[in-house]
Design a protein around this motif. Structure first.
Motif, PDB file in Angstrom:
ATOM      1  N   SER A  95      -5.799  19.231  -3.225  1.00  0.00           N
ATOM      2  CA  SER A  95      -4.725  19.377  -4.078  1.00  0.00           C
ATOM      3  C   SER A  95      -3.784  18.153  -4.113  1.00  0.00           C
ATOM      4  N   TRP A  96      -3.821  17.167  -3.143  1.00  0.00           N
ATOM      5  CA  TRP A  96      -3.349  15.978  -2.998  1.00  0.00           C
ATOM      6  C   TRP A  96      -2.840  15.354  -4.217  1.00  0.00           C
ATOM      7  N   GLY A  97      -3.675  15.132  -5.378  1.00  0.00           N
ATOM      8  CA  GLY A  97      -3.657  14.529  -6.613  1.00  0.00           C
ATOM      9  C   GLY A  97      -3.213  15.634  -7.607  1.00  0.00           C
TER      10      GLY A  97
ATOM     11  N   LEU B 127      -7.671  11.471   7.481  1.00  0.00           N
ATOM     12  CA  LEU B 127      -8.589  11.529   8.493  1.00  0.00           C
ATOM     13  C   LEU B 127      -8.426  11.700   9.894  1.00  0.00           C
ATOM     14  N   PRO B 128      -7.343  10.706  10.384  1.00  0.00           N
ATOM     15  CA  PRO B 128      -6.924  11.155  11.905  1.00  0.00           C
ATOM     16  C   PRO B 128      -6.382  12.252  12.037  1.00  0.00           C
TER      17      PRO B 128
ATOM     18  N   VAL C 125      -1.765  19.310  -7.633  1.00  0.00           N
ATOM     19  CA  VAL C 125      -1.330  20.437  -7.080  1.00  0.00           C
ATOM     20  C   VAL C 125      -1.538  21.609  -8.063  1.00  0.00           C
TER      21      VAL C 125
ATOM     22  N   LEU D 228      -9.004  15.316  11.530  1.00  0.00           N
ATOM     23  CA  LEU D 228      -9.934  15.299  12.931  1.00  0.00           C
ATOM     24  C   LEU D 228      -9.143  15.712  14.021  1.00  0.00           C
TER      25      LEU D 228
ATOM     26  N   VAL E 214      -9.534   3.477  13.847  1.00  0.00           N
ATOM     27  CA  VAL E 214      -8.700   4.396  13.007  1.00  0.00           C
ATOM     28  C   VAL E 214      -7.431   4.616  13.625  1.00  0.00           C
TER      29      VAL E 214
ATOM     30  N   THR F 228     -11.918  -2.615   5.362  1.00  0.00           N
ATOM     31  CA  THR F 228     -10.530  -2.077   5.461  1.00  0.00           C
ATOM     32  C   THR F 228      -9.871  -3.415   4.683  1.00  0.00           C
TER      33      THR F 228
ATOM     34  N   LEU G 275      -7.020   3.826   1.777  1.00  0.00           N
ATOM     35  CA  LEU G 275      -6.161   3.611   2.968  1.00  0.00           C
ATOM     36  C   LEU G 275      -5.580   4.895   3.279  1.00  0.00           C
ATOM     37  N   LEU G 276      -5.217   5.899   2.512  1.00  0.00           N
ATOM     38  CA  LEU G 276      -4.592   7.071   2.642  1.00  0.00           C
ATOM     39  C   LEU G 276      -5.603   7.899   3.362  1.00  0.00           C
TER      40      LEU G 276
ATOM     41  N   GLN H  73       2.989  11.883  -4.768  1.00  0.00           N
ATOM     42  CA  GLN H  73       1.596  11.601  -4.036  1.00  0.00           C
ATOM     43  C   GLN H  73       1.339   9.976  -4.539  1.00  0.00           C
TER      44      GLN H  73
ATOM     45  N   THR I 258      -3.812   3.135  12.601  1.00  0.00           N
ATOM     46  CA  THR I 258      -3.121   4.316  12.124  1.00  0.00           C
ATOM     47  C   THR I 258      -1.375   4.225  12.826  1.00  0.00           C
TER      48      THR I 258
ATOM     49  N   VAL J  57      -7.302  -2.947   1.400  1.00  0.00           N
ATOM     50  CA  VAL J  57      -5.986  -3.464   1.311  1.00  0.00           C
ATOM     51  C   VAL J  57      -5.945  -4.289   0.022  1.00  0.00           C
TER      52      VAL J  57
ATOM     53  N   LEU K  97      -8.466   7.184   5.147  1.00  0.00           N
ATOM     54  CA  LEU K  97      -8.919   6.567   6.561  1.00  0.00           C
ATOM     55  C   LEU K  97      -7.712   6.588   7.559  1.00  0.00           C
ATOM     56  N   PHE K  98      -6.450   6.328   6.961  1.00  0.00           N
ATOM     57  CA  PHE K  98      -5.492   6.015   7.942  1.00  0.00           C
ATOM     58  C   PHE K  98      -4.366   6.998   8.068  1.00  0.00           C
ATOM     59  N   ARG K  99      -4.458   8.075   7.295  1.00  0.00           N
ATOM     60  CA  ARG K  99      -3.418   9.322   7.283  1.00  0.00           C
ATOM     61  C   ARG K  99      -4.436  10.380   7.496  1.00  0.00           C
TER      62      ARG K  99
END
Lengths: 471, 376
Positions: A41-43, A13-14, A45, A17, B17, A455, A6-7, B57, B21, A459, A9-11
């Protein structure tokens, strides 16, 4: 971060892009570099310095090789430096623990415990950056002068963590100048949705059958159950990995890159040789290009050719993981390929039907070797598959029936989609009815259903393991 | 005029999306999920050290998942898809015939079971009035509804072995035999792992008779029924199209005061909880460590030894059973070892119990790692 979350696809990526499309063309690589670094580095750092070191060292080595065209020794020195660094970090993080364990087993001297988290995608990006310095050394590509372009290539988020292994030469031109067109974005979106469906709807679904079987003691698995579970794993690993590659290729298109194909219906292969032309194609071609050919390839004596194959397959096995069963898996393919080259390929060609019937059996056995790290369990499981140690599960004789009832539809769906049936039908219809609105309507509705249900699964996902990500 | 091409898939992906979102970002924060019966993660605190350790995170990802717009509806959609794929189980719950749900149990922890029985023996050696019973899981009485080849273990022979292994210091209460003798097939809830209130009553009468007491007649109690009970099995598997249960229990003809871990409550169950999803959680207010029930209609006896007392060491199955003993005792002490780490020995020293009953469901007995506390 994985694509099937979800992270992402909905955080991510948009946001990524939007930023990327809004950035003026000459700064696009900088945007790409920055968002990719965030992705990487998200997971972790703490591993960011390794990524920066990778970029700096390979960039410097590339430039060094280019500028020192007149001095063969120094050129070679830069090449060696890059190889030592890349293989060095790969070995340190991926193989040190395994190495120490084996030293301890042989010498009986206690070794320190070395277990660290593997930096994201290290198996993939070290191979990618090595391709760069080797190609520059060989004069196959121009060294990159712009460190931002080069950095964007090294950490490019679509292909960073699970391939395809994009060689620098594949994208060198696009890194400097690329056009992002609507047909490309359309194609990218299609591939991305299909890849997401493969991973989330098929791989995860059948994967839980393998996982639950793997937990059972061997005497509680009947022979038919052992085969059904092996089939489930074979489908899981294919849809997991190829789905991930499709998502990567799709994202590439959306960003203006054409990444190489990574899978081409491997399970329709008529021989093991053919299988490896269709499975993880970018890895096979990497080993062919940078190990097999330099060793002399097949243009040498038979003994040397066999040695070359042995080296390539031993390394291929080890690349998949720091454990002896992966080495065994590589060597198993080495043996199969040598036998095929010497005797079987001709025979297979004359007996295509038999070849296509044998191949799934060989491949399921291969995946069992791949999946089970413990050798005694592996031996026991393979024994089960061939009826050694009892065919029936005495405590639950109908275990296979229960598995088929619960997973039959998913397995069947997986089998059908691993054959080029849908693709062929779709292409035939498209040729027959060009520009047909109903056809494209049905196609869009199907993709929408895949996207929405994926999706829903994400979830719900208490169950979302990604098999390939520790490689 | 040039015909404009449209790009439906790009439109689909980007539109979907973006829409999800944006609506997710404006979606109000929820602290609790009724559907999942748990607190939801609401925020991830940002500090540099949490960032470097990765705590920020991972927590952020949990928050995104927990707070996701339409979370419950997405989960329902998934379970509908699973049904379409003809799945026979999900998340440890097996789908039986006629919409029956069962907990999956294909193996058990023999080692832990032996240990726990050992602790019980040691406990019984210190007391002369210990009765012990093991409650089989619901599927034991509905084997014909289990799908073929599900591999569920047969609990009855294992429970029979437990009985054989017990020393004479423990009185055996044969729950399995009692329930096997019943003709009714609906002894347990369909959507929940617990037994019904009526079944708890059966166990209560049998136990009274074994202890030489007169059980209260059913017609002196009021049977209460609460509709729309979706229990633990349903929460786990979320199978589409499952009919809810009716929660049953008996109201007592007198007033009972409860003290749960030192907190005073009025009545032995929480009426507010009966309105919520986790209705079984109303009984005894969940699984407190030490719950003391006493009758409000009786005067406190002057001499302590005149007060009759039962000690019930139990899991949640007995939450529906314990209050019935208020018909026979002045006070009922209920201990749940999972939330009562220390103090049982002290409690037994300070308080005079006429009877001690240890009652566990088989699955809890073979898996509970807190049972040693019976000796603490």
């Amino acid at each position: 971060m994985v694509f099937s979350s979800l992270l992402f696809l909905f955080r991510f990526l948009p946001a990524a892009l939007l930023l990327y499309y809004l950035t003026p063309r000459r700064f696009k690589n900088l945007t790409l570099l920055i968002v990719s670094l965030i992705f990487y580095s998200w997971g972790e750092v703490k591993y960011l310095p390794i990524m920066f070191a990778s970029m700096l060292i390979d960039y410097t080595c590339g430039l060094g090789i280019k500028r020192l065209g007149h001095n063969p020794k120094l050129r070679k020195l830069f090449l060696i430096l890059s190889m030592v660094f890349n293989l060095g970090i790969l070995f340190t993080f991926k193989y040190t623990g395994f190495f120490l364990e084996n030293i301890e087993a042989i010498t009986r001297i206690p070794m320190p415990d070395f277990s660290v988290q593997l930096p994201l995608g290290i198996s993939f990006y070290t191979f990618q950056t090595m391709s760069y310095t080797i190609d520059v050394y060989r004069g196959d590509v121009q060294a990159e002068d712009n460190i931002i372009n080069f950095g964007a290539y090294v950490v490019l988020f679509p292909q960073l963590i699970a391939g395809p292994i994009v060689r620098y030469s594949d994208v060198a031109a696009e890194l400097k100048k690329r056009r992002i067109t609507l047909p490309m974005i359309e194609r990218g979106a299609t591939l991305f949705i299909l890849g997401l469906g493969c991973k989330v709807l098929i791989a995860n679904n059948v994967g839980s059958l393998w996982d639950s079987t793997a937990l059972l003691p061997l005497e509680q698995i009947s022979t038919p159950m052992a085969w059904i579970a092996a089939l489930a794993y074979s489908l899981q690993i294919y849809f997991d990995f190829s789905g991930y590659s499709l998502m990567a290729i799709g994202l590439g298109y959306m960003l203006g890159f054409r990444f190489p194909q990574n899978f081409n219906y491997p399970y329709i292969a008529g021989s093991v040789t053919d299988f490896w032309r269709r499975w993880h194609m970018t890895l096979s071609s990497w080993f062919r290009e940078y190990v097999y050919f330099p060793l002399g390839g097949s243009r040498c004596s038979e003994g040397k050719r066999t040695r070359n194959l042995l080296i390539v397959w031993g390394l291929t096995g080890l690349w998949h993981g720091a454990s002896w069963n992966f080495v065994l898996w590589g060597l198993w393919f080495f043996v199969l390929l040598v036998i095929e080259k010497k005797w079987l390929l001709q025979w297979y060609k004359q007996h295509k039907v038999i070849a296509h019937l044998i191949m799934p059996v060989i491949l399921m056995v291969s995946w069992v070797i791949f999946a089970i790290t413990d050798f005694s369990r592996l031996g026991g499981y393979l024994g089960k598959m061939f009826g050694i140690g009892g065919v029936v599960n005495a405590s639950n004789p109908l275990d296979w029936l229960y598995a088929l009832r619960g997973y039959g539809v998913s397995l069947l769906l997986g089998i059908i989609l691993s054959l080029p049936v849908v693709k062929t039908v779709h292409e035939k219809l498209a040729v027959r009815f060009p520009g047909n609105k109903i056809l494209s309507g049905v196609r869009t509705v199907l993709l929408a259903v895949i996207l929405i249900i994926s999706t829903a699964y994400l979830v719900d996902s208490t169950y979302n393991p990604f098999i390939y990500w520790n490689f | 005029m040039k015909k404009r091409r449209i790009y439906p898939t790009a439109l689909l992906l980007f539109g979907f999306v973006a829409a999800v979102t944006l609506s997710d970002l404006v979606n109000p924060v929820r602290a609790f999920s009724e559907m999942e019966n748990r607190e939801l993660k609401t925020a991830s605190q940002f500090t540099l050290s949490r960032l470097f350790k990765g705590d920020f995170q991972s927590r952020y990802e949990e928050v995104v998942a927990d707070q996701f717009v339409g979370r419950d509806e997405w989960i329902t959609l998934k379970s509908m898809t699973e049904s379409a794929l003809l799945k026979t189980e999900n998340n440890g719950v097996i789908y039986g015939k006629n919409g029956a749900l069962f907990g999956k149990l294909t193996s058990y922890n023999q080692e832990q079971l032996t240990k726990n029985i050992g602790f019980l023996q040691q406990f019984a050696e210190k007391h002369d009035n210990v009765t012990f019973g093991v409650i089989p899981s619901g599927y034991t009485y509905s084997t014909d509804q289990l799908p073929a080849g599900s591999g569920q273990i047969d609990q009855l022979p294992i429970i029979a072995d437990i009985e054989k292994s017990l020393a004479d210091s423990v009185q055996w209460f044969d729950v399995a035999g009692l329930l096997t003798a019943q003709e009714s097939e609906s002894l347990y809830y369909n959507t929940d792992h617990h037994w019904k209130g009526t079944t708890a009553y059966l166990a209560y009468t049998a136990l009274c008779e074994q202890l030489g007491m007169q059980p209260v007649a059913e017609d002196q109690l009021t049977l209460r029924e609460v509709n729309d009970f979706y229990g633990s099995y349903f929460s786990k598997c979320k199978k589409a199209g499952i009919q809810p249960d009716t929660l049953t229990f008996y109201d007592l003809p007198f007033q009972v005061a409860a003290t749960v871990d030192g907190t005073q409550k009025s009545g032995w169950y929480d009426p507010a909880q009966l309105e919520k999803r986790d209705k079984y959680g109303a009984f005894l207010y969940g699984n407190g460590g030490l719950t003391i029930l006493s009758r409000l209609d009786r005067q406190t006896k002057e001499a302590d030894h005149e007060t009759s007392r039962l000690l019930l060491i139990k899991d949640s199955f007995s939450n529906a059973l314990a209050p019935l003993f208020m018909n026979n005792f002045d006070e009922v002490y209920i201990v749940d070892l999972r939330s009562y780490p220390m103090g049982l020995t002290k409690l037994c020293e300070e308080t005079d119990f006429d009877e001690i009953v240890v009652l566990y469901n088989f699955e809890n007995l073979e898996s509970d790692t807190n049972f040693y506390r019976i000796l603490q």
